[in-house]
Motif scaffolding. Sequence first.
Motif, short mmCIF file in Angstrom:
data_model
loop_
_atom_site.label_atom_id
_atom_site.label_comp_id
_atom_site.label_asym_id
_atom_site.label_seq_id
_atom_site.Cartn_x
_atom_site.Cartn_y
_atom_site.Cartn_z
N CYS A 58 31.06 44.59 39.60
CA CYS A 58 31.09 43.21 40.07
C CYS A 58 31.03 43.12 41.60
CB CYS A 58 32.32 42.47 39.53
SG CYS A 58 33.89 43.05 40.15
N SER A 72 33.54 35.76 40.12
CA SER A 72 33.33 36.78 39.09
C SER A 72 34.24 37.99 39.32
CB SER A 72 31.87 37.23 39.05
OG SER A 72 31.50 37.90 40.24
N THR A 111 37.79 37.13 38.14
CA THR A 111 37.86 37.17 36.68
C THR A 111 38.01 38.60 36.20
OG1 THR A 111 36.50 35.18 36.51
CG2 THR A 111 36.63 36.57 34.55
N PHE A 112 37.20 39.51 36.73
CA PHE A 112 37.26 40.92 36.34
C PHE A 112 38.59 41.55 36.74
CE2 PHE A 112 36.62 45.42 37.37
CZ PHE A 112 36.25 45.89 36.12
N ARG A 145 41.49 40.24 37.31
CA ARG A 145 42.65 39.72 36.56
C ARG A 145 42.75 40.34 35.17
NH1 ARG A 145 41.36 34.01 38.99
NH2 ARG A 145 42.85 34.00 40.72
N LYS A 146 41.63 40.81 34.63
CA LYS A 146 41.61 41.41 33.29
C LYS A 146 41.71 42.93 33.33
CE LYS A 146 38.70 37.78 31.31
NZ LYS A 146 37.41 37.49 30.68
N THR A 147 41.57 43.53 34.50
CA THR A 147 41.45 44.98 34.60
C THR A 147 42.48 45.54 35.58
OG1 THR A 147 39.08 44.55 34.34
CG2 THR A 147 39.73 46.81 34.84
N PRO A 148 43.64 45.97 35.06
CA PRO A 148 44.73 46.41 35.94
C PRO A 148 44.37 47.57 36.88
CG PRO A 148 45.53 46.11 33.70
CD PRO A 148 44.03 45.95 33.66
N ARG A 158 42.37 46.21 39.80
CA ARG A 158 43.22 45.40 40.67
C ARG A 158 44.09 46.29 41.54
NH1 ARG A 158 46.33 39.91 39.37
NH2 ARG A 158 47.53 39.77 41.28
#
Length: 76
Positions: free
Chosen positions: A38, A47, A50-51, A53-56, A59
């Motif tokens: 991304c 985008s 979004t990625f 927040r879903k992928t620890p 992050r």
Amino acid sequence: MTTPSNDPLHGVTLQGILEALVAHYEWSGLAERIDIRCFKSDPSIKSSLTFLRKTPWAREKVEALYIKLQRSKRPV
């Protein structure tokens, strides 16, 4: 009396972290440092948020890079 937090991420949003990194490294530099699609293919704040927040794991890498950037900016 409240004691200031020692957490370098205290009070900083994920969006603020991402905007600071993009402002400093630009998307291409960010993609070189953290290998996430991304950041490479048609990158945008929305985008990427979004990625992240879903992928620890992703992050965590972004937060670590932000902390490293903030430490390098501090005067000694």
